[in-house]
Design a protein around this motif. Structure first.
Motif, PDB file in Angstrom:
ATOM      1  N   ALA A 185      56.193 -39.953  59.175  1.00  0.00           N
ATOM      2  CA  ALA A 185      55.204 -40.726  58.435  1.00  0.00           C
ATOM      3  C   ALA A 185      55.644 -42.178  58.334  1.00  0.00           C
ATOM      4  O   ALA A 185      56.836 -42.495  58.418  1.00  0.00           O
ATOM      5  N   GLY A 186      54.670 -43.049  58.174  1.00  0.00           N
ATOM      6  CA  GLY A 186      54.952 -44.470  58.019  1.00  0.00           C
ATOM      7  C   GLY A 186      53.760 -45.169  57.386  1.00  0.00           C
ATOM      8  O   GLY A 186      52.741 -44.530  57.085  1.00  0.00           O
ATOM      9  N   ARG A 187      53.869 -46.444  57.216  1.00  0.00           N
ATOM     10  CA  ARG A 187      52.813 -47.238  56.598  1.00  0.00           C
ATOM     11  C   ARG A 187      51.613 -47.357  57.533  1.00  0.00           C
ATOM     12  O   ARG A 187      51.761 -47.597  58.733  1.00  0.00           O
ATOM     13  N   GLU A 188      50.416 -47.162  56.988  1.00  0.00           N
ATOM     14  CA  GLU A 188      49.185 -47.373  57.743  1.00  0.00           C
ATOM     15  C   GLU A 188      49.141 -48.823  58.216  1.00  0.00           C
ATOM     16  O   GLU A 188      49.242 -49.762  57.426  1.00  0.00           O
ATOM     17  N   ALA A 192      57.019 -50.547  61.538  1.00  0.00           N
ATOM     18  CA  ALA A 192      58.378 -49.996  61.493  1.00  0.00           C
ATOM     19  C   ALA A 192      58.617 -49.020  62.635  1.00  0.00           C
ATOM     20  O   ALA A 192      59.712 -48.978  63.210  1.00  0.00           O
ATOM     21  N   ALA A 193      57.596 -48.234  62.999  1.00  0.00           N
ATOM     22  CA  ALA A 193      57.759 -47.229  64.055  1.00  0.00           C
ATOM     23  C   ALA A 193      57.956 -47.850  65.424  1.00  0.00           C
ATOM     24  O   ALA A 193      58.396 -47.160  66.364  1.00  0.00           O
ATOM     25  N   MET A 194      57.669 -49.157  65.560  1.00  0.00           N
ATOM     26  CA  MET A 194      57.796 -49.814  66.863  1.00  0.00           C
ATOM     27  C   MET A 194      59.104 -50.584  66.996  1.00  0.00           C
ATOM     28  O   MET A 194      59.365 -51.193  68.036  1.00  0.00           O
ATOM     29  N   ARG A 195      59.917 -50.563  65.966  1.00  0.00           N
ATOM     30  CA  ARG A 195      61.168 -51.320  66.006  1.00  0.00           C
ATOM     31  C   ARG A 195      62.261 -50.539  66.738  1.00  0.00           C
ATOM     32  O   ARG A 195      62.260 -49.321  66.768  1.00  0.00           O
ATOM     33  N   LEU A 244      59.369 -50.732  55.874  1.00  0.00           N
ATOM     34  CA  LEU A 244      60.753 -51.003  56.250  1.00  0.00           C
ATOM     35  C   LEU A 244      61.372 -49.858  57.032  1.00  0.00           C
ATOM     36  O   LEU A 244      62.459 -50.011  57.589  1.00  0.00           O
ATOM     37  N   ALA A 245      60.687 -48.706  57.056  1.00  0.00           N
ATOM     38  CA  ALA A 245      61.243 -47.543  57.742  1.00  0.00           C
ATOM     39  C   ALA A 245      60.160 -46.481  57.909  1.00  0.00           C
ATOM     40  O   ALA A 245      59.094 -46.547  57.294  1.00  0.00           O
TER      41      ALA A 245
END
Length: 302
Positions: A185-188, A192-195, A244-245
């Motif tokens: 899961a991550g922020r809509e 962060a998922a692309m870092r 951030l993550a």
């Protein structure tokens, strides 16, 4: 010729319809949660069953009680009036039943649980148990699974709901009472998922979610760094909401502004995890009844 006119004052109490307590409880649950789906989980009915009952209630009263919107429902002015009456009627009903059916069980039950499950089921569990056993005190502790197990073994807790597979837990111990998908899961709309390396927010050492996530990332050959660590879901959520993550999270806990990270991000599947219920030997019937409420509530999570 004299014409007779009728008015509301001609209606006698005997001709008035009675409000069903179960339907009132459904109505109050919908009003308080703002959702037919969330209310259905609380009262252990399907959303369609609730919708049908509310429709009949509206027909009985001749009033529209809810404004139905895309993602939530809200009360009409008539609905707000009924909510006040409904709460009072349900409370009075509970008081009347308690007056004549005094609880045969009393004392204290000590319950330990992980916060991810506790925050979702405790309101329902405690409310149901209080209705049937108002004289029994329930002490609740939330923490790591391994800590809950240790406190149970030390006689400090009577009943625990913990995550299977956590480090230090004896295999085969307890009863599996809930299975749920663990997802990324991550922020809509977040990045962060692309870092690279991938920043991840994890539970503390020993948690099954942490082990599952790190194993999956290692097997997939994904470069990552542990950006945040927290014993509580709220800590992991904070890092995700701040973008951030990303984090391994139960599917049922992913709510806006968080979202499930689909396969386009290249993250490995995590699979399912299980929750265990363990009751300390030598506990009485009071504890067993609370345990049954816990199981029912977990089954209601779907």
């Amino acid at each position: 010729m004299t014409t007779l006119q009728t008015s509301h004052t001609d209606i006698t109490p005997a001709s008035l319809p009675l409000l069903d307590t179960d339907v009132l409880r459904m109505f109050v649950a919908i009003a308080e949660t703002g959702s037919f789906t969330r209310a259905a989980n609380q009262v252990f009915r399907t959303p369609s069953a609730l919708s049908m009952q509310i429709k009949r209630l509206e027909e009985t009263l001749g009033k529209t009680l809810f404004l139905r919107e895309a993602r939530q429902v809200s009360l009409t002015p008539d609905g707000e009036v009924l909510l006040s009456y409904g709460r009072r009627l349900l409370k009075l009903n509970e008081e009347a039943v308690t007056q004549f059916l005094s609880p045969s069980l009393a004392g204290t039950v000590r319950l330990g649980t992980c916060d991810d499950v506790g925050t979702r089921i405790l309101p329902c569990v405690l409310a149901q148990f209080a209705r049937s056993h108002p004289a029994t005190q329930v002490d609740v502790v939330m923490g790591r699974s391994i800590d809950m197990a240790a406190r149970l073994d030390a006689g400090e807790l009577d009943l625990i709901v913990i995550t299977a597979g956590s480090t230090g837990l004896e295999k085969g111990r307890g009863k599996v009472v809930h299975t749920e998908s663990l997802i990324w899961a991550g922020r809509e709309g977040g990045i962060a998922a692309m870092r690279t390396p991938l920043p991840v927010s994890l539970a503390s050492q020993g948690c099954a979610w942490r082990s599952m996530a790190l194993k999956a990332l290692d097997q997939a050959g994904i470069d990552y760094r542990i950006a945040y660590t927290s014993e509580h879901c709220s800590g992991q959520s904070a890092a995700m909401i701040a973008d951030l993550a990303v984090a391994p999270f139960p599917a049922g806990l992913v709510k806006p502004p968080l979202r499930k990270l689909d396969k386009e991000y290249g993250l490995p599947a995590l699979g399912d995890y299980q929750m265990l219920l363990i009751q300390r030997q030598g506990t009485d019937e009071t504890c067993s009844i609370l345990a049954s409420h816990v199981v029912d509530a977990l089954q209601g999570l779907g």
